[in-house]
Design an enzyme around this catalytic site. Sequence first.
Site, PDB file in Angstrom:
ATOM      1  N   THR A 111       0.844  -1.186   0.000  1.00  0.00           N
ATOM      2  CA  THR A 111       0.000   0.000   0.000  1.00  0.00           C
ATOM      3  C   THR A 111       0.881   1.237   0.000  1.00  0.00           C
ATOM      4  O   THR A 111       1.913   1.269   0.670  1.00  0.00           O
ATOM      5  CB  THR A 111      -0.988  -0.023   1.188  1.00  0.00           C
ATOM      6  N   HIS A 112       0.472   2.239  -0.768  1.00  0.00           N
ATOM      7  CA  HIS A 112       1.308   3.435  -0.942  1.00  0.00           C
ATOM      8  C   HIS A 112       0.437   4.681  -0.748  1.00  0.00           C
ATOM      9  O   HIS A 112      -0.668   4.739  -1.300  1.00  0.00           O
ATOM     10  CB  HIS A 112       1.927   3.431  -2.342  1.00  0.00           C
ATOM     11  N   GLY A 146      10.029  -3.338  -9.453  1.00  0.00           N
ATOM     12  CA  GLY A 146      10.191  -1.881  -9.480  1.00  0.00           C
ATOM     13  C   GLY A 146       9.863  -1.244  -8.125  1.00  0.00           C
ATOM     14  O   GLY A 146       9.498  -1.924  -7.166  1.00  0.00           O
TER      15      GLY A 146
HETATM   16  C1  GRF Z   1       1.257   4.006   5.293  1.00  0.00           C
HETATM   17  O1  GRF Z   1       0.801   5.270   4.880  1.00  0.00           O
HETATM   18  C2  GRF Z   1       2.019   3.311   4.206  1.00  0.00           C
HETATM   19  O2  GRF Z   1       1.490   3.504   2.945  1.00  0.00           O
HETATM   20  C3  GRF Z   1       3.358   4.016   4.314  1.00  0.00           C
HETATM   21  O3  GRF Z   1       3.585   4.096   5.701  1.00  0.00           O
HETATM   22  C4  GRF Z   1       2.328   4.137   6.369  1.00  0.00           C
HETATM   23  C5  GRF Z   1       2.297   3.006   7.342  1.00  0.00           C
HETATM   24  O4  GRF Z   1       1.369   3.222   8.348  1.00  0.00           O
HETATM   25  N1  GRF Z   1       4.374   3.322   3.585  1.00  0.00           N
HETATM   26  P1  GRF Z   1       1.091   2.147   9.492  1.00  0.00           P
HETATM   27  O5  GRF Z   1       2.425   1.665  10.020  1.00  0.00           O
HETATM   28  O6  GRF Z   1       0.280   1.031   8.898  1.00  0.00           O
HETATM   29  O7  GRF Z   1       0.317   2.916  10.526  1.00  0.00           O
END
Ligand code: GRF
Length: 205
Positions: A111-112, A146
């Site tokens: 997730t990004h 990637g």
């Molecule tokens: C999320 O926004 C993820 O996309 C990014 O870091 C955050 C992680 O949040 N890479 P958490 O640790 O799940 O609260």
Amino acid sequence: MNARLVVLVSGAGTNLQALIDACADPAYGATVVAVGADRDGIAALGRANAANSAIPTFTVKVKEFSTRSAWDEALADACEQFSPDLIICAGFMKLVGKAFLDRFTGRCLNTHPALLPSFPGMYGVRDALAYGVKVTGCTVFLVDEGVDAGPVLAQAPVSVYDDDDEATLHERIKVSERALLVDTVGRMARHGWSVNDDRKVRIGT
Ligand code: GRF
């Protein structure tokens, strides 16, 4: 079928918590069978331990291996022990490599906090803010070799407000991100998914 989820984390673990909470409902169709990390002492590991029936955890640190590919192999081995149907990078701040992807391509997702392909990399929220976009969001995607470049599973938009800073915007994105991740993983678990040759993902038949 109840899909077996291994969740990889590096930080606060609020996405992990959202998945743990969703899995409490048998109708969700998935169970978090293990949580893996690349470091100790993070809140996410505490969340795994605090879950109703404590979830097994493992930590595989890059610095404990002489090469990055040895770390990658060890991480893949640790995940494989739990026979995962899906591996979910939920705030996992490491790129997985070839050995890992050879085993798990097509069943590892990430997730990004931006609308890919805009603003990939470590600073997706900061970069979107600096660019001045009015809408950003979050993306759930299948991991490939990637950087934040794999086939997109789902996206959700989030408005940028004039007075946002990186922290306020990221917190608002994370609300959407958790919901998107839970929805996407649940649909994949219940209905299956496929990726065609031009990288379009279809969840369900
Ligand atoms: C999320 O926004 C993820 O996309 C990014 O870091 C955050 C992680 O949040 N890479 P958490 O640790 O799940 O609260």
